[in-house]
Design a protein around this motif. Sequence first.
Motif, PDB file in Angstrom:
ATOM      1  N   VAL A  72      27.235  31.589  63.211  1.00 57.62           N
ATOM      2  CA  VAL A  72      27.676  33.188  63.479  1.00 57.62           C
ATOM      3  C   VAL A  72      29.079  33.283  63.451  1.00 57.62           C
ATOM      4  N   GLU A  73      29.991  32.560  64.147  1.00 57.90           N
ATOM      5  CA  GLU A  73      31.409  32.553  64.099  1.00 57.90           C
ATOM      6  C   GLU A  73      31.785  32.320  62.485  1.00 57.90           C
ATOM      7  N   ALA A  74      31.362  31.231  61.911  1.00 54.78           N
ATOM      8  CA  ALA A  74      31.810  30.968  60.752  1.00 54.78           C
ATOM      9  C   ALA A  74      31.620  31.922  59.624  1.00 54.78           C
ATOM     10  N   LEU A  75      30.305  32.552  59.785  1.00 53.72           N
ATOM     11  CA  LEU A  75      29.922  33.619  58.801  1.00 53.72           C
ATOM     12  C   LEU A  75      30.813  34.895  59.067  1.00 53.72           C
ATOM     13  N   ASN A  76      31.009  35.134  60.104  1.00 50.05           N
ATOM     14  CA  ASN A  76      32.058  36.392  60.433  1.00 50.05           C
ATOM     15  C   ASN A  76      33.589  36.286  60.064  1.00 50.05           C
ATOM     16  N   ALA A  77      33.805  34.956  59.790  1.00 49.01           N
ATOM     17  CA  ALA A  77      35.083  34.700  59.347  1.00 49.01           C
ATOM     18  C   ALA A  77      35.436  34.403  57.878  1.00 49.01           C
ATOM     19  N   VAL A  78      34.365  34.660  57.120  1.00 51.32           N
ATOM     20  CA  VAL A  78      34.419  34.632  55.774  1.00 51.32           C
ATOM     21  C   VAL A  78      35.194  35.563  55.241  1.00 51.32           C
ATOM     22  N   PRO A  79      35.139  37.034  55.434  1.00 48.09           N
ATOM     23  CA  PRO A  79      35.873  38.007  54.843  1.00 48.09           C
ATOM     24  C   PRO A  79      37.211  38.028  55.231  1.00 48.09           C
ATOM     25  N   VAL A  80      37.741  37.415  56.148  1.00 50.84           N
ATOM     26  CA  VAL A  80      39.038  37.259  56.707  1.00 50.84           C
ATOM     27  C   VAL A  80      39.961  35.999  55.795  1.00 50.84           C
ATOM     28  N   GLU A  81      38.923  34.838  56.139  1.00 52.06           N
ATOM     29  CA  GLU A  81      39.827  33.695  55.553  1.00 52.06           C
ATOM     30  C   GLU A  81      39.616  33.643  53.855  1.00 52.06           C
ATOM     31  N   PHE A  82      38.761  34.441  53.437  1.00 51.84           N
ATOM     32  CA  PHE A  82      38.420  34.486  51.888  1.00 51.84           C
ATOM     33  C   PHE A  82      38.825  35.744  51.412  1.00 51.84           C
ATOM     34  N   TYR A  83      39.870  36.435  52.107  1.00 53.25           N
ATOM     35  CA  TYR A  83      40.540  37.764  51.579  1.00 53.25           C
ATOM     36  C   TYR A  83      41.277  37.501  50.246  1.00 53.25           C
ATOM     37  N   GLY A  84      41.148  38.461  49.363  1.00 52.71           N
ATOM     38  CA  GLY A  84      41.834  38.375  48.122  1.00 52.71           C
ATOM     39  C   GLY A  84      41.446  39.317  46.860  1.00 52.71           C
ATOM     40  N   SER A  85      42.255  39.493  46.132  1.00 56.68           N
ATOM     41  CA  SER A  85      41.773  40.290  44.854  1.00 56.68           C
ATOM     42  C   SER A  85      41.642  39.335  43.748  1.00 56.68           C
ATOM     43  N   GLY A  86      41.682  38.233  43.954  1.00 54.62           N
ATOM     44  CA  GLY A  86      41.121  37.261  42.913  1.00 54.62           C
ATOM     45  C   GLY A  86      39.517  37.392  42.536  1.00 54.62           C
ATOM     46  N   LYS A  87      39.115  37.130  41.172  1.00 51.01           N
ATOM     47  CA  LYS A  87      37.907  37.263  40.795  1.00 51.01           C
ATOM     48  C   LYS A  87      36.899  36.554  41.708  1.00 51.01           C
ATOM     49  N   TRP A  96      28.880  37.934  50.314  1.00 53.19           N
ATOM     50  CA  TRP A  96      28.779  38.176  51.850  1.00 53.19           C
ATOM     51  C   TRP A  96      28.423  39.438  52.348  1.00 53.19           C
ATOM     52  N   LYS A  97      28.788  40.628  51.670  1.00 52.51           N
ATOM     53  CA  LYS A  97      28.352  41.850  52.010  1.00 52.51           C
ATOM     54  C   LYS A  97      26.839  41.882  51.889  1.00 52.51           C
ATOM     55  N   LEU A  98      26.342  41.553  50.513  1.00 53.83           N
ATOM     56  CA  LEU A  98      24.803  41.662  50.456  1.00 53.83           C
ATOM     57  C   LEU A  98      24.195  40.914  51.644  1.00 53.83           C
ATOM     58  N   TYR A  99      24.666  39.598  51.831  1.00 53.39           N
ATOM     59  CA  TYR A  99      24.103  39.033  52.872  1.00 53.39           C
ATOM     60  C   TYR A  99      23.930  39.712  54.202  1.00 53.39           C
ATOM     61  N   LEU A 100      24.933  40.362  54.493  1.00 59.85           N
ATOM     62  CA  LEU A 100      25.284  41.163  55.875  1.00 59.85           C
ATOM     63  C   LEU A 100      24.173  42.215  55.811  1.00 59.85           C
ATOM     64  N   ASP A 101      24.141  43.037  54.828  1.00 56.75           N
ATOM     65  CA  ASP A 101      23.474  44.273  54.703  1.00 56.75           C
ATOM     66  C   ASP A 101      21.910  43.815  54.694  1.00 56.75           C
ATOM     67  N   HIS A 102      21.600  42.770  54.197  1.00 55.31           N
ATOM     68  CA  HIS A 102      20.184  42.483  54.467  1.00 55.31           C
ATOM     69  C   HIS A 102      19.721  42.188  55.755  1.00 55.31           C
ATOM     70  N   HIS A 103      20.651  41.915  56.696  1.00 54.13           N
ATOM     71  CA  HIS A 103      20.133  41.852  58.071  1.00 54.13           C
ATOM     72  C   HIS A 103      20.015  43.295  58.862  1.00 54.13           C
ATOM     73  N   THR A 104      20.572  44.223  57.969  1.00 54.29           N
ATOM     74  CA  THR A 104      20.438  45.532  58.846  1.00 54.29           C
ATOM     75  C   THR A 104      19.302  46.464  58.198  1.00 54.29           C
ATOM     76  N   ILE A 105      18.460  45.775  57.396  1.00 52.59           N
ATOM     77  CA  ILE A 105      17.245  46.237  56.933  1.00 52.59           C
ATOM     78  C   ILE A 105      16.340  46.746  58.025  1.00 52.59           C
ATOM     79  N   GLU A 106      15.942  47.834  58.271  1.00 55.43           N
ATOM     80  CA  GLU A 106      14.939  48.090  59.321  1.00 55.43           C
ATOM     81  C   GLU A 106      13.400  47.554  59.035  1.00 55.43           C
ATOM     82  N   GLY A 107      12.599  47.066  59.711  1.00 57.00           N
ATOM     83  CA  GLY A 107      11.479  46.654  59.363  1.00 57.00           C
ATOM     84  C   GLY A 107      11.142  45.165  59.957  1.00 57.00           C
TER      85      GLY A 107
END
Length: 222
Positions: A72-87, A96-107
Amino acid sequence: MIDDARQKCVRPWGSERMDWSIAIVFATLAGPVLAVQAQKLLERERAIKERRLNIFRTLMATRAAMLSPGYVEALNAVPVEFYGSGKKLKAINDAWKLYLDHHTIEGPATDAWAQKRLDLFQDLLHLVSQFLGYSFSKAQLARDIYSPRAHGDLENEQTIIRKGLVSLFKGEMVVPLAVKEFPAAEAGSAELQAALQQVLTDLLQGKKPLAIARDNTEDKPR
């Protein structure tokens, strides 16, 4: 006249020597400063790469234990340590955002939901590995993993127990109790209790009068 103009355009040797002296002095002074700045830049880039490698190592090591704190800690650090405008960095953050959004799906967490979660995580892990220079394929990331069956059973059992306790404390579930037998009372106690119960029943129903005995000891002369 032409010779006079040439003489005016030619700089004296002393001034040219002075310009070279200034350049040497500037280079001498600026050299250490630029070297220090370059060293700091290299150290900063090295530290960023090391943090990114640590995240990748942790995700690889815990990809079979997605409830572990390290994962959980490593996953939450992804958007911080891999921040940038490169492709490539943008692709990592989008995954990462798609993976996170999948966990918020109700059901309910069905098998299809779990497989989709695994696919999204493998996409993220594959992009991170490519960015760091590894040549892992998605099949390798999904297949080359050691996960004891006992660990999976333990994780499932802990999840069931945790959800059951939460439902119990919320009053959403009751604990069924089945009483098979009561401890047998002593024979004498059981007969006495039955007799007392019968007497009280007869008195309340008026079948037997209630006899009251008067104590005449106080009326006797002393």
